[in-house]
Design a protein around this motif. Structure first.
Motif, PDB file in Angstrom:
ATOM      1  N   GLY A   1      74.254  14.068 101.558  1.00 54.84           N
ATOM      2  CA  GLY A   1      73.482  15.261 101.220  1.00 54.84           C
ATOM      3  C   GLY A   1      73.465  15.513  99.722  1.00 54.84           C
ATOM      4  N   TRP A   2      74.630  15.422  99.094  1.00 52.93           N
ATOM      5  CA  TRP A   2      74.706  15.606  97.646  1.00 52.93           C
ATOM      6  C   TRP A   2      73.992  14.475  96.904  1.00 52.93           C
ATOM      7  CZ3 TRP A   2      76.452  19.761  94.906  1.00 52.93           C
ATOM      8  CH2 TRP A   2      77.099  20.752  95.633  1.00 52.93           C
ATOM      9  N   LEU A   3      74.132  13.250  97.387  1.00 53.03           N
ATOM     10  CA  LEU A   3      73.473  12.122  96.729  1.00 53.03           C
ATOM     11  C   LEU A   3      71.958  12.267  96.763  1.00 53.03           C
ATOM     12  CD1 LEU A   3      73.499   9.315  95.434  1.00 53.03           C
ATOM     13  CD2 LEU A   3      73.604   8.333  97.737  1.00 53.03           C
ATOM     14  N   ALA A   4      71.416  12.662  97.919  1.00 50.74           N
ATOM     15  CA  ALA A   4      69.964  12.806  98.041  1.00 50.74           C
ATOM     16  C   ALA A   4      69.435  13.870  97.094  1.00 50.74           C
ATOM     17  CB  ALA A   4      69.591  13.138  99.486  1.00 50.74           C
ATOM     18  N   ASP A   5      70.129  15.009  97.010  1.00 46.09           N
ATOM     19  CA  ASP A   5      69.671  16.071  96.108  1.00 46.09           C
ATOM     20  C   ASP A   5      69.846  15.670  94.643  1.00 46.09           C
ATOM     21  OD1 ASP A   5      68.805  17.662  98.115  1.00 46.09           O
ATOM     22  OD2 ASP A   5      70.442  19.096  98.043  1.00 46.09           O
ATOM     23  N   TYR A   6      70.897  14.902  94.345  1.00 47.59           N
ATOM     24  CA  TYR A   6      71.076  14.410  92.978  1.00 47.59           C
ATOM     25  C   TYR A   6      69.915  13.501  92.574  1.00 47.59           C
ATOM     26  CZ  TYR A   6      72.835  11.503  89.160  1.00 47.59           C
ATOM     27  OH  TYR A   6      72.964  10.826  87.984  1.00 47.59           O
ATOM     28  N   LEU A   7      69.541  12.586  93.475  1.00 51.59           N
ATOM     29  CA  LEU A   7      68.431  11.690  93.174  1.00 51.59           C
ATOM     30  C   LEU A   7      67.115  12.448  93.061  1.00 51.59           C
ATOM     31  CD1 LEU A   7      69.349   8.666  95.490  1.00 51.59           C
ATOM     32  CD2 LEU A   7      69.586   8.825  92.997  1.00 51.59           C
ATOM     33  N   LEU A   8      66.967  13.518  93.851  1.00 52.53           N
ATOM     34  CA  LEU A   8      65.769  14.360  93.714  1.00 52.53           C
ATOM     35  C   LEU A   8      65.703  14.967  92.319  1.00 52.53           C
ATOM     36  CD1 LEU A   8      65.411  16.383  97.048  1.00 52.53           C
ATOM     37  CD2 LEU A   8      63.766  14.797  96.066  1.00 52.53           C
ATOM     38  N   ARG A   9      66.835  15.445  91.827  1.00 57.99           N
ATOM     39  CA  ARG A   9      66.855  16.059  90.501  1.00 57.99           C
ATOM     40  C   ARG A   9      66.603  15.027  89.400  1.00 57.99           C
ATOM     41  NH1 ARG A   9      71.359  18.464  92.755  1.00 57.99           N
ATOM     42  NH2 ARG A   9      72.794  17.342  91.366  1.00 57.99           N
ATOM     43  N   ARG A  10      66.828  13.751  89.732  1.00 57.51           N
ATOM     44  CA  ARG A  10      66.553  12.690  88.767  1.00 57.51           C
ATOM     45  C   ARG A  10      65.119  12.186  88.868  1.00 57.51           C
ATOM     46  NH1 ARG A  10      69.963  12.496  84.800  1.00 57.51           N
ATOM     47  NH2 ARG A  10      69.529  10.267  84.491  1.00 57.51           N
ATOM     48  N   GLY A  11      64.320  12.793  89.732  1.00 60.91           N
ATOM     49  CA  GLY A  11      62.906  12.458  89.791  1.00 60.91           C
ATOM     50  C   GLY A  11      62.475  11.534  90.903  1.00 60.91           C
ATOM     51  N   MET A  12      63.375  11.246  91.855  1.00 54.93           N
ATOM     52  CA  MET A  12      63.032  10.345  92.960  1.00 54.93           C
ATOM     53  C   MET A  12      62.557  11.179  94.140  1.00 54.93           C
ATOM     54  SD  MET A  12      65.449   7.435  94.672  1.00 54.93           S
ATOM     55  CE  MET A  12      64.820   6.282  95.896  1.00 54.93           C
ATOM     56  N   ILE A  13      61.262  11.318  94.297  1.00 59.25           N
ATOM     57  CA  ILE A  13      60.693  12.195  95.320  1.00 59.25           C
ATOM     58  C   ILE A  13      61.122  11.789  96.721  1.00 59.25           C
ATOM     59  CG2 ILE A  13      58.524  12.882  96.435  1.00 59.25           C
ATOM     60  CD1 ILE A  13      57.234  12.945  93.719  1.00 59.25           C
ATOM     61  N   THR A  14      61.169  10.504  96.988  1.00 62.02           N
ATOM     62  CA  THR A  14      61.490  10.013  98.338  1.00 62.02           C
ATOM     63  C   THR A  14      62.990   9.771  98.534  1.00 62.02           C
ATOM     64  OG1 THR A  14      61.017   7.763  97.595  1.00 62.02           O
ATOM     65  CG2 THR A  14      59.223   8.966  98.678  1.00 62.02           C
ATOM     66  N   ALA A  15      63.810  10.426  97.727  1.00 60.25           N
ATOM     67  CA  ALA A  15      65.258  10.194  97.784  1.00 60.25           C
ATOM     68  C   ALA A  15      65.820  10.432  99.178  1.00 60.25           C
ATOM     69  CB  ALA A  15      65.966  11.095  96.773  1.00 60.25           C
ATOM     70  N   ARG A  16      65.378  11.511  99.835  1.00 62.38           N
ATOM     71  CA  ARG A  16      65.925  11.832 101.148  1.00 62.38           C
ATOM     72  C   ARG A  16      65.608  10.747 102.172  1.00 62.38           C
ATOM     73  NH1 ARG A  16      64.403  18.247 100.466  1.00 62.38           N
ATOM     74  NH2 ARG A  16      66.359  18.778  99.422  1.00 62.38           N
ATOM     75  N   VAL A  17      64.435  10.174 102.072  1.00 65.86           N
ATOM     76  CA  VAL A  17      64.048   9.121 103.006  1.00 65.86           C
ATOM     77  C   VAL A  17      64.830   7.840 102.719  1.00 65.86           C
ATOM     78  CG1 VAL A  17      62.123   7.802 103.949  1.00 65.86           C
ATOM     79  CG2 VAL A  17      61.753  10.151 103.182  1.00 65.86           C
ATOM     80  N   TRP A  18      64.961   7.490 101.430  1.00 64.82           N
ATOM     81  CA  TRP A  18      65.676   6.266 101.077  1.00 64.82           C
ATOM     82  C   TRP A  18      67.160   6.345 101.433  1.00 64.82           C
ATOM     83  CZ3 TRP A  18      63.948   1.657 100.436  1.00 64.82           C
ATOM     84  CH2 TRP A  18      62.667   1.434  99.905  1.00 64.82           C
ATOM     85  N   VAL A  19      67.786   7.489 101.162  1.00 65.87           N
ATOM     86  CA  VAL A  19      69.210   7.640 101.480  1.00 65.87           C
ATOM     87  C   VAL A  19      69.434   7.470 102.977  1.00 65.87           C
ATOM     88  CG1 VAL A  19      71.109   9.312 101.591  1.00 65.87           C
ATOM     89  CG2 VAL A  19      69.817   9.027  99.475  1.00 65.87           C
ATOM     90  N   THR A  20      68.541   8.042 103.784  1.00 65.41           N
ATOM     91  CA  THR A  20      68.670   7.916 105.238  1.00 65.41           C
ATOM     92  C   THR A  20      68.468   6.472 105.689  1.00 65.41           C
ATOM     93  OG1 THR A  20      67.832  10.172 105.493  1.00 65.41           O
ATOM     94  CG2 THR A  20      67.845   8.772 107.450  1.00 65.41           C
ATOM     95  N   GLY A  21      67.438   5.829 105.180  1.00 64.81           N
ATOM     96  CA  GLY A  21      67.155   4.456 105.582  1.00 64.81           C
ATOM     97  C   GLY A  21      68.269   3.491 105.218  1.00 64.81           C
ATOM     98  N   ILE A  22      68.799   3.610 104.010  1.00 66.05           N
ATOM     99  CA  ILE A  22      69.890   2.728 103.588  1.00 66.05           C
ATOM    100  C   ILE A  22      71.149   2.991 104.410  1.00 66.05           C
ATOM    101  CG2 ILE A  22      71.430   2.181 101.660  1.00 66.05           C
ATOM    102  CD1 ILE A  22      69.026   2.645  99.798  1.00 66.05           C
ATOM    103  N   SER A  23      71.366   4.241 104.770  1.00 64.95           N
ATOM    104  CA  SER A  23      72.528   4.572 105.600  1.00 64.95           C
ATOM    105  C   SER A  23      72.427   3.909 106.971  1.00 64.95           C
ATOM    106  CB  SER A  23      72.644   6.090 105.753  1.00 64.95           C
ATOM    107  OG  SER A  23      72.851   6.720 104.506  1.00 64.95           O
ATOM    108  N   PHE A  24      71.236   3.952 107.574  1.00 66.72           N
ATOM    109  CA  PHE A  24      71.030   3.251 108.842  1.00 66.72           C
ATOM    110  C   PHE A  24      71.323   1.756 108.689  1.00 66.72           C
ATOM    111  CE2 PHE A  24      68.305   6.761 110.637  1.00 66.72           C
ATOM    112  CZ  PHE A  24      68.987   6.880 111.833  1.00 66.72           C
TER     113      PHE A  24
END
Length: 512
Positions: free
Chosen positions: A353-376
């Motif tokens: 959760g923290w990683l996804a929001d951190y990447l969002l703040r760094r400009g990665m719009i699809t961070a939440r999707v990528w974090v979930t996919g890599i976790s799977f």
């Protein structure tokens, strides 16, 4: 035509022509979002929602912890026990639909409190079950209530936490859910070892009553206007329309970057044909369902989530039984080890959760999707290698990291689902998602149980096979579902940004 009607008509005309000044619009969104965040009593709200979210998992975990006792006392096998879990999940899938509607139309905190009281009553009555059929019926009631809290919690969370903070919030809420499941399993395993499974259910009911009291005292109903306020500040008037040619970035950005801000910077347009032009709060159910399921990212998220929870449910239902068979442990020891493994899941949900929001703040719009996919993707090798090793502590260590990766799939996906949905549809959208997810997930205990009995120890091709071979094969076969979820989320990286933009634009026409 009234001035407001003319303004709305002009808004949609500009959207279709892609001439809207996204810079001024999303700067206003971001400013309002920061004001919203400072007004939230976050720790208390997260703690209470996390404990409530864990009801369904506590029930499944407790059943898993007392599985050996139940199978012995009630003279049932793995398939009958799997039906016990599956029935409770399936009734929850049905109950989620009407509760989702209520969550969009009525005060949510009083509704949540009533559901917790109902869960406590069903669990307490389960403790006096005279036979398998009676226990099955009461578990269906408990399952219905435990699952049905999901749409209410999703709607509350959407109004409590702004878009830029939702992955972190859901990380803590889902972390609490997994922690609650671990506590439920530890309590159930310990009490079952010292007493019996009936006392276990009484203890869980007492814990639920305490939770209901805390909700009554400390949880307050949030306003439903937060997303609307974001949009209200950017309703296009004549002055704004006159400035549509202003260059993007003409307004100085602050040091923190947010999802809305990056949608603005990249000029991601909404899908004009899917922008809502009226308040959907009292829409007929079928119209709501069509709208919800017309969002491509939402369909993908539901499918991926269902695959992940299918596997998670199989682990919860048979994890303790597998450890008792695999390592020749008693129920109490196996439960404690399983809880230790589950702590990896708690760490995973919080970290992702923290990683996804951190990447969002760094400009990665699809961070939440990528974090979930890599976790799977990471879950697959961890679990597969764990099931192949012949060393006890190596297997436990790999299972720990596998649980962390599997847990990491949840918070970002939960936040992403709110990002793409109109705020007045959150309850129904979550109800539909939970219903579809649990209809599929209800088959998990039966499927895992059937495969485990289809591959007895006698069918093992190796010279020496340990007890528990059937469940080992089950856990290996169903890893295929996690691979499918990974592929689906790769597709969602292309649909998610425009679906977010569409949901944000849809908030505006509902304001008067």
């Amino acid at each position: 035509m009234s001035r407001e009607a003319h303004r709305r008509h002009l808004l949609h005309t500009l959207l279709r022509e892609k001439k809207v000044n996204l810079s001024s619009m999303f700067d206003a969104f971001s400013r309002q979002e920061k004001i919203w965040l400072t007004s939230i009593p976050r720790p208390r709200a997260i703690a209470l929602l996390a404990l409530t979210q864990g009801l369904a998992s506590v029930n499944i975990a407790a059943l898993g912890a007392v599985a050996p006792s139940l199978e012995h006392e009630l003279a049932i096998g793995n398939v009958a026990f799997g039906l016990l879990s599956a029935a409770s999940i399936l009734t929850g899938a049905v109950a989620a639909l009407p509760i989702g509607i209520l969550g969009d139309r009525r005060a949510r905190v009083p509704l949540l409190i009533k559901l917790v009281y109902m869960w406590a009553a069903a669990i307490a009555i389960s403790a006096v079950s005279p036979d398998y059929v009676f226990l099955l019926v009461m578990q269906m009631v408990a399952g219905a209530v435990g699952v049905a809290v999901g749409p209410v919690i999703a709607s509350l969370s959407g109004d409590l936490f702004p878009p830029s903070w939702r992955s972190r919030a859901f990380g803590l809420i889902v972390g609490g859910e997994l922690l609650g499941a671990g506590i439920g399993m530890a309590v159930a395993g310990t009490i079952n070892a010292l007493g019996n499974w009936r006392i276990t259910f009484v203890a869980l009911a007492a814990m639920a009553l305490i939770l209901a009291y805390l909700l009554t005292k400390w949880m307050h109903e949030p306003t439903r206007e937060n997303m609307g306020k974001l949009a209200q500040n950017v309703l296009i008037d004549h002055d704004t329309i006159a400035s549509v040619s202003a260059p993007v970035g003409s307004i100085k950005a602050d040091n923190q970057r947010y999802l809305l801000e990056d949608i603005k910077k990249q000029q991601i347009p909404p899908v004009a044909t899917r922008i809502l032009r009226e308040d959907p709060t009292y829409w007929p159910w079928l119209k709501s369902a069509r709208t919800i399921l017309s969002i491509p990212s939402n369909v993908i998220f539901i499918s991926a989530s269902s695959a992940g929870y299918f596997y998670f449910t199989g682990l919860m239902a048979f994890g303790v039984l597998y450890l008792t068979q695999r390592f020749d442990l008693n129920t109490m020891s196996a439960s404690l080890i399983f809880v230790g493994i589950g702590l990896g899941g708690v760490g995973g949900v919080i970290a992702s959760g923290w990683l996804a929001d951190y990447l969002l703040r760094r400009g990665m719009i699809t961070a939440r999707v990528w974090v979930t996919g890599i976790s799977f993707l990471l879950t697959i090798p961890f679990f597969f290698l764990a099931l192949q090793t012949s060393h006890q502590w190596s297997e436990i260590t790999l299972l720990f990291f596998g649980a962390a990766a599997l847990g990491a799939t949840n918070p970002s996906l939960d936040a992403a689902r709110l990002d793409i949905m109109h705020s007045r549809l959150w309850g129904r959208a979550e109800g539909i998602r939970i219903s579809l997810r649990y209809i599929l997930e209800a088959a998990a205990p039966l499927a895992f149980g059937w495969v485990s009995e289809y591959f007895p120890e006698q069918s093992c091709p190796l010279a020496q096979c340990r007890y528990g071979y059937g469940l080992q094969i089950s856990f290996e076969i169903f890893l295929i579902l996690l691979a499918v979820a990974t592929i689906l989320l790769l597709i969602a990286t292309h649909t998610y940004p425009r679906d977010v933009a569409t949901a944000l634009f849809s908030e505006q026409p509902t304001r008067s």
